[in-house]
Design a protein around this motif. Sequence first.
Motif, PDB file in Angstrom:
ATOM      1  N   PHE A 147     -80.077 -26.508  24.381  1.00  0.00           N
ATOM      2  CA  PHE A 147     -78.951 -25.715  24.849  1.00  0.00           C
ATOM      3  C   PHE A 147     -79.113 -25.307  26.315  1.00  0.00           C
ATOM      4  O   PHE A 147     -80.213 -25.319  26.871  1.00  0.00           O
ATOM      5  CB  PHE A 147     -78.776 -24.471  23.970  1.00  0.00           C
ATOM      6  CG  PHE A 147     -78.335 -24.793  22.571  1.00  0.00           C
ATOM      7  CD1 PHE A 147     -77.000 -25.085  22.303  1.00  0.00           C
ATOM      8  CD2 PHE A 147     -79.240 -24.833  21.526  1.00  0.00           C
ATOM      9  CE1 PHE A 147     -76.589 -25.395  21.017  1.00  0.00           C
ATOM     10  CE2 PHE A 147     -78.845 -25.152  20.245  1.00  0.00           C
ATOM     11  CZ  PHE A 147     -77.519 -25.438  19.987  1.00  0.00           C
ATOM     12  N   SER A 148     -78.001 -24.953  26.928  1.00  0.00           N
ATOM     13  CA  SER A 148     -77.983 -24.501  28.317  1.00  0.00           C
ATOM     14  C   SER A 148     -78.860 -23.256  28.453  1.00  0.00           C
ATOM     15  O   SER A 148     -78.871 -22.410  27.541  1.00  0.00           O
ATOM     16  CB  SER A 148     -76.544 -24.190  28.714  1.00  0.00           C
ATOM     17  OG  SER A 148     -76.432 -23.978  30.082  1.00  0.00           O
ATOM     18  N   GLU A 337     -73.088 -22.034  32.661  1.00  0.00           N
ATOM     19  CA  GLU A 337     -73.743 -22.096  31.358  1.00  0.00           C
ATOM     20  C   GLU A 337     -72.723 -22.008  30.230  1.00  0.00           C
ATOM     21  O   GLU A 337     -72.863 -22.674  29.197  1.00  0.00           O
ATOM     22  CB  GLU A 337     -74.779 -20.973  31.238  1.00  0.00           C
ATOM     23  CG  GLU A 337     -76.021 -21.185  32.097  1.00  0.00           C
ATOM     24  CD  GLU A 337     -77.128 -20.198  31.779  1.00  0.00           C
ATOM     25  OE1 GLU A 337     -77.245 -19.803  30.589  1.00  0.00           O
ATOM     26  OE2 GLU A 337     -77.865 -19.806  32.691  1.00  0.00           O
ATOM     27  N   THR A 341     -72.324 -24.825  27.473  1.00  0.00           N
ATOM     28  CA  THR A 341     -72.606 -24.473  26.084  1.00  0.00           C
ATOM     29  C   THR A 341     -71.484 -24.928  25.151  1.00  0.00           C
ATOM     30  O   THR A 341     -71.736 -25.419  24.045  1.00  0.00           O
ATOM     31  CB  THR A 341     -72.816 -22.955  25.944  1.00  0.00           C
ATOM     32  OG1 THR A 341     -73.964 -22.582  26.702  1.00  0.00           O
ATOM     33  CG2 THR A 341     -73.021 -22.553  24.487  1.00  0.00           C
ATOM     34  N   HIS A 345     -73.523 -28.768  25.519  1.00  0.00           N
ATOM     35  CA  HIS A 345     -74.744 -28.031  25.165  1.00  0.00           C
ATOM     36  C   HIS A 345     -75.778 -28.107  26.300  1.00  0.00           C
ATOM     37  O   HIS A 345     -76.146 -27.120  26.886  1.00  0.00           O
ATOM     38  CB  HIS A 345     -75.363 -28.543  23.869  1.00  0.00           C
ATOM     39  CG  HIS A 345     -74.483 -28.419  22.675  1.00  0.00           C
ATOM     40  ND1 HIS A 345     -73.795 -27.273  22.363  1.00  0.00           N
ATOM     41  CD2 HIS A 345     -74.175 -29.333  21.704  1.00  0.00           C
ATOM     42  CE1 HIS A 345     -73.097 -27.452  21.260  1.00  0.00           C
ATOM     43  NE2 HIS A 345     -73.306 -28.700  20.839  1.00  0.00           N
ATOM     44  N   SER A 346     -76.263 -29.327  26.556  1.00  0.00           N
ATOM     45  CA  SER A 346     -77.199 -29.590  27.645  1.00  0.00           C
ATOM     46  C   SER A 346     -77.430 -31.095  27.669  1.00  0.00           C
ATOM     47  O   SER A 346     -76.823 -31.841  26.896  1.00  0.00           O
ATOM     48  CB  SER A 346     -78.518 -28.845  27.449  1.00  0.00           C
ATOM     49  OG  SER A 346     -79.363 -29.010  28.578  1.00  0.00           O
TER      50      SER A 346
END
Length: 476
Positions: A147-148, A337, A341, A345-346
């Motif tokens: 995740f971020s 972010e 998110t 997500h990342s």
Amino acid sequence: MTNLLLYQRIAQQLAEDIRRGVYRPGERVPSVRKMSRQLSVSHATVLQAYANLEDQGMIRARPQSGFYVHQTPVLTAPTPDIARVERPTLVTRSSIINQVLSESRREGLIPLGAAVPHVDYLPVRALHQQLAKVTRFQSPRAFSYMFSPGYEPLRRQVAIRMRDAGVVVDPGEIVITHGCVDALQMSLRVLTRPGDLIAAESPTYYGLLQLADLLGLKVIEIPSDPDTGMSLEALQLAAGQWPIKALVLTARLSNPLGVSMPDHRQKQLLNLAARFDIQIVEDDIYGELMFEQDQYKALKSNDRDGRVIYCSSFSKTLSPGVRIGWVIAGRHQPEIERLQTFSTHSACSVTQMAVAAYLENGGYDRHLRAIRQEYRKNLSAFQLAVQRYFPEGTQMTRPKGNFILWVSLPVRVNTQELHVRALEQGISIAPGLIFSNTEQFNHCIRLNCGLPWNHETERALRTLGQLASELCRDAQ
């Protein structure tokens, strides 16, 4: 620190001797043993000095023979003229851009178009080893969501690397992204709304023009000088006429001109942006490929009021396929972010962990040093081939790093037609019209010099020059 200064002094003195003709092209410079004895320094210090001169392209090592002054013929072709300011537009070139990108993956074509480094210049084996270790020993986490703002050890390594760009940042201020374009699009989304106007260099990276189109933004193109970068005078005039919301530029090794903005002009640009309250998005994707790392720093290094959002990635140095980039957004980080998110997500967990392990275990700086040398040699070979084979009146840039070359042919040459004819000969190029929403660069091309220099590459450039000469004659 003393040793560092000492080897630099030795390198500077020998470089001055070469420039004054004490040692001429092709001649051998003093051996490491002899120089060590003459100057009463260690062999390691002399080797450091010679390595520095190799990085500058001034000398070359010959196995079992020693070091020799590099024989570099003089470039006489002039640099391209500066562009002119046009009104903001929404025009796109998506179809031909898609074609150029697809050509870079076609078997049998010599890919002089897309700016993708050849696999020989990527640390594929080392990355494969790290991927194997991560998937074997850290599989539960590697195959879970990330995740971020991203994998903390990777953000720590990026923070360390940012010191070389002159930027002091904490790991917590870095967000890992799916490459540089992902960082750019999120930055523009937090700074602008559909219908807003942004400014960009001219010519500019074609991906930015397409991204602006997808976000519903208008673009005003600001002329860039091949030697000093974006025209601050033209930017000031444009800012006085139109409400520019954000400026996107590359201060080090711009694409496609390859120009780097001197420090004093960077500071002038930031003062101008503050006066007109323009936010800046810096794309520094080629920054680590500067031949002389201490010569230019990132624009972000001069940012004192949080006006610059910094974006970069490892696509041009490690691998385009790992899709690992980052953004330093300052006060805009919470919104970045949030966007990440609830969208991606990342970046991929496995590749984040593998790249972090590769950076932690060393070897990256050694890899960078090696490919900088290769790209310097390639650029020189490409420039001399263009000078030799292309029509009279051809101009080209003098990049201080990277592996792309901007070539301006006589104005009567239509490079979209050259693109078509080159494809028939198995050669892909990037025609100039995709680097602008205007028609100013229809006689220009960008060449990818990130290919091994060999007979096949030289033959492709010779063929390209012949085709350009034919178009020149046909247009008379």
